[in-house]
Design a protein around this motif. Structure first.
Motif, PDB file in Angstrom:
ATOM      1  N   UNK A 132      -7.987 -25.142 -47.227  1.00 13.01           N
ATOM      2  CA  UNK A 132      -6.888 -24.449 -47.897  1.00 13.01           C
ATOM      3  C   UNK A 132      -6.655 -23.032 -47.391  1.00 13.01           C
ATOM      4  N   UNK A 133      -7.695 -22.265 -47.207  1.00 14.95           N
ATOM      5  CA  UNK A 133      -7.510 -20.863 -46.859  1.00 14.95           C
ATOM      6  C   UNK A 133      -7.187 -20.636 -45.397  1.00 14.95           C
ATOM      7  N   UNK A 134      -7.847 -21.339 -44.498  1.00 14.76           N
ATOM      8  CA  UNK A 134      -7.548 -21.166 -43.078  1.00 14.76           C
ATOM      9  C   UNK A 134      -6.128 -21.648 -42.792  1.00 14.76           C
ATOM     10  N   UNK A 150      -1.948 -28.208 -37.931  1.00 12.50           N
ATOM     11  CA  UNK A 150      -3.301 -28.676 -37.698  1.00 12.50           C
ATOM     12  C   UNK A 150      -4.203 -27.488 -37.378  1.00 12.50           C
ATOM     13  N   UNK A 151      -5.255 -27.323 -38.162  1.00 16.35           N
ATOM     14  CA  UNK A 151      -6.176 -26.214 -37.925  1.00 16.35           C
ATOM     15  C   UNK A 151      -7.479 -26.674 -37.290  1.00 16.35           C
ATOM     16  N   UNK A 152      -7.513 -27.874 -36.733  1.00 14.00           N
ATOM     17  CA  UNK A 152      -8.745 -28.432 -36.167  1.00 14.00           C
ATOM     18  C   UNK A 152      -9.295 -27.592 -35.024  1.00 14.00           C
ATOM     19  N   UNK A 153      -8.433 -27.110 -34.145  1.00 16.05           N
ATOM     20  CA  UNK A 153      -8.909 -26.315 -33.009  1.00 16.05           C
ATOM     21  C   UNK A 153      -9.560 -25.018 -33.494  1.00 16.05           C
ATOM     22  N   UNK A 193     -16.281 -30.673 -40.932  1.00 16.55           N
ATOM     23  CA  UNK A 193     -16.814 -31.102 -39.643  1.00 16.55           C
ATOM     24  C   UNK A 193     -16.748 -32.605 -39.473  1.00 16.55           C
ATOM     25  N   UNK A 194     -17.048 -33.338 -40.537  1.00 12.43           N
ATOM     26  CA  UNK A 194     -16.948 -34.806 -40.468  1.00 12.43           C
ATOM     27  C   UNK A 194     -15.496 -35.257 -40.381  1.00 12.43           C
ATOM     28  N   UNK A 236     -16.591 -34.202 -36.179  1.00  8.48           N
ATOM     29  CA  UNK A 236     -17.589 -33.206 -35.847  1.00  8.48           C
ATOM     30  C   UNK A 236     -17.376 -32.504 -34.517  1.00  8.48           C
ATOM     31  N   UNK A 237     -17.313 -31.225 -34.627  1.00 11.88           N
ATOM     32  CA  UNK A 237     -17.124 -30.407 -33.436  1.00 11.88           C
ATOM     33  C   UNK A 237     -18.070 -29.220 -33.439  1.00 11.88           C
TER      34      UNK A 237
END
Length: 123
Positions: free
Chosen positions: A11-13, A21-24, A79-80, A84-85
């Protein structure tokens, strides 16, 4: 409650970036060598520890130690979700490390001078 990790990351990021997408961003953060330390006796509930006038931290857990637990759990959950990164060690994977310092409350001096604190800082 391990089943209800605080939704800090998702939520915050997401609010800080205007992308879908905030995965990176999360993976960059997850790959860092970070250790979270909290005191076993840091269990004072709310009161003088409330951040800001909005009392936001009350929604994240009743004590600093529990908020630390929930934050760490939310990192593992995220992460899951992104397959996972973070860092790998043996057969386990986890985002960062967290240690609870026995017999210490909310005291940075005792935490940093503890065996866990010294190991986190100097290896």
């Amino acid at each position: 409650n391990e089943e209800v990790p605080a939704p800090y990351i998702i939520n915050n990021v997401q609010k800080l970036i205007d992308q879908g997408d905030n995965s990176e961003l999360f993976c960059r953060y997850a790959s860092r060598d970070i250790v979270y330390l909290s005191g076993q006796r840091d269990i004072e509930t709310l009161g003088s520890q409330i951040c800001g006038q909005g009392k936001e931290d009350g929604y994240q857990g009743p004590s600093r130690r529990e908020r630390s637990e929930r934050f760490f759990a939310s990192l593992q959950l995220r992460g899951r979700e992104v397959e996972f990164c973070g860092r790998s060690g043996g057969e386990t994977t986890q985002v960062h490390d967290r240690h609870v310092v026995k017999n210490v409350g909310h005291d940075h001096g005792l935490i940093f001078q503890s065996q866990e604190g010294m190991q986190a800082m100097f290896g």
